[in-house]
Design a protein around this motif. Sequence first.
Motif, PDB file in Angstrom:
ATOM      1  N   ARG A  39     -13.910  14.248  -3.903  1.00  0.00           N
ATOM      2  CA  ARG A  39     -12.695  14.555  -3.145  1.00  0.00           C
ATOM      3  C   ARG A  39     -11.543  13.943  -3.891  1.00  0.00           C
ATOM      4  O   ARG A  39     -11.680  12.924  -4.549  1.00  0.00           O
TER       5      ARG A  39
ATOM      6  N   GLN B 289      -7.383  12.718  -3.588  1.00  0.00           N
ATOM      7  CA  GLN B 289      -6.210  12.538  -2.738  1.00  0.00           C
ATOM      8  C   GLN B 289      -4.919  12.761  -3.511  1.00  0.00           C
ATOM      9  O   GLN B 289      -3.868  12.940  -2.920  1.00  0.00           O
TER      10      GLN B 289
ATOM     11  N   VAL C 216      -1.939  14.527  -5.318  1.00  0.00           N
ATOM     12  CA  VAL C 216      -1.337  15.853  -5.145  1.00  0.00           C
ATOM     13  C   VAL C 216      -1.377  16.591  -6.484  1.00  0.00           C
ATOM     14  O   VAL C 216      -0.893  16.087  -7.495  1.00  0.00           O
TER      15      VAL C 216
ATOM     16  N   ASP D  23      -0.057  19.227  -8.024  1.00  0.00           N
ATOM     17  CA  ASP D  23       1.044  19.703  -8.859  1.00  0.00           C
ATOM     18  C   ASP D  23       2.037  18.613  -9.250  1.00  0.00           C
ATOM     19  O   ASP D  23       2.986  18.877  -9.980  1.00  0.00           O
ATOM     20  N   LEU D  24       1.842  17.409  -8.732  1.00  0.00           N
ATOM     21  CA  LEU D  24       2.820  16.351  -8.984  1.00  0.00           C
ATOM     22  C   LEU D  24       2.183  15.203  -9.764  1.00  0.00           C
ATOM     23  O   LEU D  24       0.962  15.068  -9.781  1.00  0.00           O
TER      24      LEU D  24
ATOM     25  N   GLU E 124       3.684   9.989  -7.543  1.00  0.00           N
ATOM     26  CA  GLU E 124       4.167  10.503  -6.249  1.00  0.00           C
ATOM     27  C   GLU E 124       3.177  10.169  -5.140  1.00  0.00           C
ATOM     28  O   GLU E 124       3.560   9.784  -4.039  1.00  0.00           O
TER      29      GLU E 124
ATOM     30  N   GLN F 228       3.387   6.555  -4.294  1.00  0.00           N
ATOM     31  CA  GLN F 228       4.536   6.271  -3.424  1.00  0.00           C
ATOM     32  C   GLN F 228       4.203   6.593  -1.972  1.00  0.00           C
ATOM     33  O   GLN F 228       4.609   5.874  -1.057  1.00  0.00           O
ATOM     34  N   LEU F 229       3.473   7.684  -1.785  1.00  0.00           N
ATOM     35  CA  LEU F 229       3.071   8.043  -0.427  1.00  0.00           C
ATOM     36  C   LEU F 229       2.183   6.949   0.160  1.00  0.00           C
ATOM     37  O   LEU F 229       2.363   6.517   1.302  1.00  0.00           O
ATOM     38  N   ASN F 230       1.228   6.483  -0.643  1.00  0.00           N
ATOM     39  CA  ASN F 230       0.340   5.427  -0.154  1.00  0.00           C
ATOM     40  C   ASN F 230       1.097   4.129   0.089  1.00  0.00           C
ATOM     41  O   ASN F 230       0.749   3.356   0.976  1.00  0.00           O
TER      42      ASN F 230
ATOM     43  N   ALA G 269       4.011   3.996   1.324  1.00  0.00           N
ATOM     44  CA  ALA G 269       4.568   4.161   2.669  1.00  0.00           C
ATOM     45  C   ALA G 269       3.484   4.027   3.729  1.00  0.00           C
ATOM     46  O   ALA G 269       3.674   3.374   4.754  1.00  0.00           O
TER      47      ALA G 269
ATOM     48  N   ARG H 214       8.799   6.395   8.269  1.00  0.00           N
ATOM     49  CA  ARG H 214       8.637   6.064   6.854  1.00  0.00           C
ATOM     50  C   ARG H 214       7.580   6.968   6.217  1.00  0.00           C
ATOM     51  O   ARG H 214       7.770   7.515   5.145  1.00  0.00           O
ATOM     52  N   ILE H 215       6.451   7.124   6.930  1.00  0.00           N
ATOM     53  CA  ILE H 215       5.374   7.939   6.378  1.00  0.00           C
ATOM     54  C   ILE H 215       5.794   9.401   6.303  1.00  0.00           C
ATOM     55  O   ILE H 215       5.563  10.077   5.297  1.00  0.00           O
TER      56      ILE H 215
ATOM     57  N   ALA I 113       8.110   9.989   3.462  1.00  0.00           N
ATOM     58  CA  ALA I 113       7.406  10.015   2.179  1.00  0.00           C
ATOM     59  C   ALA I 113       6.651  11.322   1.994  1.00  0.00           C
ATOM     60  O   ALA I 113       6.647  11.921   0.909  1.00  0.00           O
ATOM     61  N   LEU I 114       6.002  11.788   3.076  1.00  0.00           N
ATOM     62  CA  LEU I 114       5.241  13.040   3.007  1.00  0.00           C
ATOM     63  C   LEU I 114       6.165  14.212   2.690  1.00  0.00           C
ATOM     64  O   LEU I 114       5.871  15.041   1.818  1.00  0.00           O
TER      65      LEU I 114
ATOM     66  N   ARG J 207       9.165  14.186   1.493  1.00  0.00           N
ATOM     67  CA  ARG J 207       9.802  14.069   0.190  1.00  0.00           C
ATOM     68  C   ARG J 207       8.875  14.695  -0.879  1.00  0.00           C
ATOM     69  O   ARG J 207       9.299  15.416  -1.773  1.00  0.00           O
ATOM     70  N   LEU J 208       7.584  14.390  -0.722  1.00  0.00           N
ATOM     71  CA  LEU J 208       6.577  14.911  -1.633  1.00  0.00           C
ATOM     72  C   LEU J 208       6.569  16.439  -1.609  1.00  0.00           C
ATOM     73  O   LEU J 208       6.551  17.112  -2.631  1.00  0.00           O
TER      74      LEU J 208
ATOM     75  N   GLU K   8       7.556  19.400  -4.358  1.00  0.00           N
ATOM     76  CA  GLU K   8       6.709  20.543  -4.719  1.00  0.00           C
ATOM     77  C   GLU K   8       7.465  21.857  -4.542  1.00  0.00           C
ATOM     78  O   GLU K   8       7.434  22.736  -5.393  1.00  0.00           O
TER      79      GLU K   8
ATOM     80  N   GLN L 205      10.359  23.558  -6.711  1.00  0.00           N
ATOM     81  CA  GLN L 205      10.008  24.308  -7.912  1.00  0.00           C
ATOM     82  C   GLN L 205      10.061  25.811  -7.645  1.00  0.00           C
ATOM     83  O   GLN L 205      10.089  26.611  -8.554  1.00  0.00           O
TER      84      GLN L 205
ATOM     85  N   LEU M  14     -10.650  11.919   3.505  1.00  0.00           N
ATOM     86  CA  LEU M  14      -9.690  10.954   2.984  1.00  0.00           C
ATOM     87  C   LEU M  14      -8.561  10.682   3.967  1.00  0.00           C
ATOM     88  O   LEU M  14      -7.989   9.602   3.966  1.00  0.00           O
TER      89      LEU M  14
ATOM     90  N   LYS N  48      -7.572   6.661   6.078  1.00  0.00           N
ATOM     91  CA  LYS N  48      -6.253   6.031   5.947  1.00  0.00           C
ATOM     92  C   LYS N  48      -5.823   5.377   7.264  1.00  0.00           C
ATOM     93  O   LYS N  48      -6.210   5.840   8.334  1.00  0.00           O
TER      94      LYS N  48
END
Lengths: 331, 302
Positions: free
Chosen positions: A107, A109, A111, A113-114, A118, A121-123, A125, B46-47, B50-51, B53-54, B58, B61, B138, B142
């Motif tokens: 598996r 985690q 992303v 395409d990035l 990135e 940074q998510l983790n 947060a 905050r989470i 961040a999500l 923003r990610l 993407e 593009q 996953l 978390k």
Amino acid sequence: MPPAITADRLSKTFKVKVRDPGLKGALRALLKPRYRDVHAVRDVTFAIEPGEIVGFLGPNGAGKTTTLKMLAGLLYPTSGRVAVAGFAPWGGGPAFKRRIALVLGNRQQLVWDLPPEETFQLNRAIYDIAEPDYRERLAELVALLDLGDLLQKPVRQLSLGERMKCELAAALLHRPPILFLDEPTLGLDVTAQEAIRRFLTQYRERYGATVLLTSHYMQDVTALASRVLIINRGRLLYDGALAALVARISRTKRIELVLADGVTREVLAGFGDVKEFRFPNAVLEVPREDAATTSARLLAALPVADLSIEDPPIEDVIRAAFAGGIELDEP
Amino acid sequence: MGQWEDEFILDCGLRIADWRWRVEVQGNVRGSKRSLTIRNPQSAIRILAALWRLNLAEELQYRANFVASVLGTFFWIGTALLTLAVFFSHATRLGGWDYWEVVVLLGVFNALTGVIEAVLRPGIGRLAGEVRNGGLDLVLAKPVDAQAFVSFRRLDIWRLSDVVLGLTLAGYALHRLGHTPSLAQLAAFALALASAAVVVYALWVALMSLAFWFVSVENLSVLFDAVYEGARYPVSAYPEALRFLFVYLIPIAWTTTIPASALTGRLRPEIGLAAALVAGTALALSRLVWRAALKRYTGASG
């Protein structure tokens, strides 16, 4: 100090739909479904001390991953008790999840395409890591895993090995004391496997982390873990040191020879079971108790340049254990 | 909408659900201390930031997505209006509503579609597949509330154009009706609309949770689409039995009919409070379904 991980008569049973093949079977399954209980894990009991690295061995479908997922709080146990870092994993909530890392070789985690950063940074947060801590830990992981300039490349451009290194970094940013690793070296080449093993050893030395890992590659286990849990068909067969296991169940020793001229396979066969013969190298398998006398006879009778007595490869031992259904007593 | 709504959901609704859950499980789960991750709104924001923003990184593009999305919406609204025009050339009222009232409802419908397409379908809509292939593993590892994370992990920002266009359409229709809503009506509309979004969300959660029982279900969101089609017209246009179904059992009446009625003054502003109550209940129920579903998670075998 209490154990980091305990499992007490832990079991997980899945209900699986039984389906006969063909259209008729499909129709019958639709109208009158039949279920069968699959006992993925049965009465498994063990305890792991803080700072231990334990290898989890077993063939496919033995229940390794199911056990790991129960320990990580992903699956709800059918019965039995689990405690990890003092928590009941299912329902342990965020406080528990912050203390563990789960890495699954199949598996991802990151992303796709990035660039990996990135996802980091998510983790950051998600785990609420302060900026200076994040910088420091990232720098450390980059150094230990030799990530270099990988962080800025899109994940899709990374090799499998590079990706797994980044997965590990992403999973360890919150510096968990307990690591669950399911096939972390799956599909990697030898160099990448070694890099990951080296990293895990260093990580454990630095932070005293407890590690439970499953792997198909015996080298992972022999290099990292001094203790193994062997599981087959949901049952725990063995819990203890790897070396003791080999001594207990392997009835043979290997005599590795480097021969001088004029020795044929046929001649050697008189001394034991010839496993390999690629002149001048040969490997002979003999009963454990005869190893010394056979060696002496070999040295006396044949022109031998070099001779050594070894235990059989652990892969073979384990395979024999599973295939023969050898009963392994608890130590 | 947006963060306010999320916070509303996470903060109020889940608390109710969580409290009920606690009562339910006492003595049931050994030594488990249930706690909600996203209890602290700051960490939730905050989470989410961040999500999203990610996501944005993407999505940026693909600027063409925006154009396609807006064009698609115009086309959809055009077709819907045309259908209405055909109907109203033969009749003057639909379920007791006249043309521009139905257009207000259509605007609300379109705004909600925007929320669904921007947040729900790309987020929780992918759940069924992830339950089957173990992709949920996953997320569950978390320290976040899995339901909230799965639900709001994506924001397809271009589809929010539907929200803007839908509300614009509703505003225009209101103008054609010659109705200027009072402050109370506007407030009731805002509350009813937020509640509508919550109800739609709860329906998605409940529906998607079915994936844990019926692992082989291919595409549960199709089921939602089929039912949600019913929300395109005022609920009074349906026969008695269907009306009962849409108000009390599958509460899609609360998604379009009620907000539109609050805005046009067809219903009294107090309906906003009723809508909020329905939304809270739906959310709490969906939370219970989710909790029960999660226990059945098996992961992909391996």
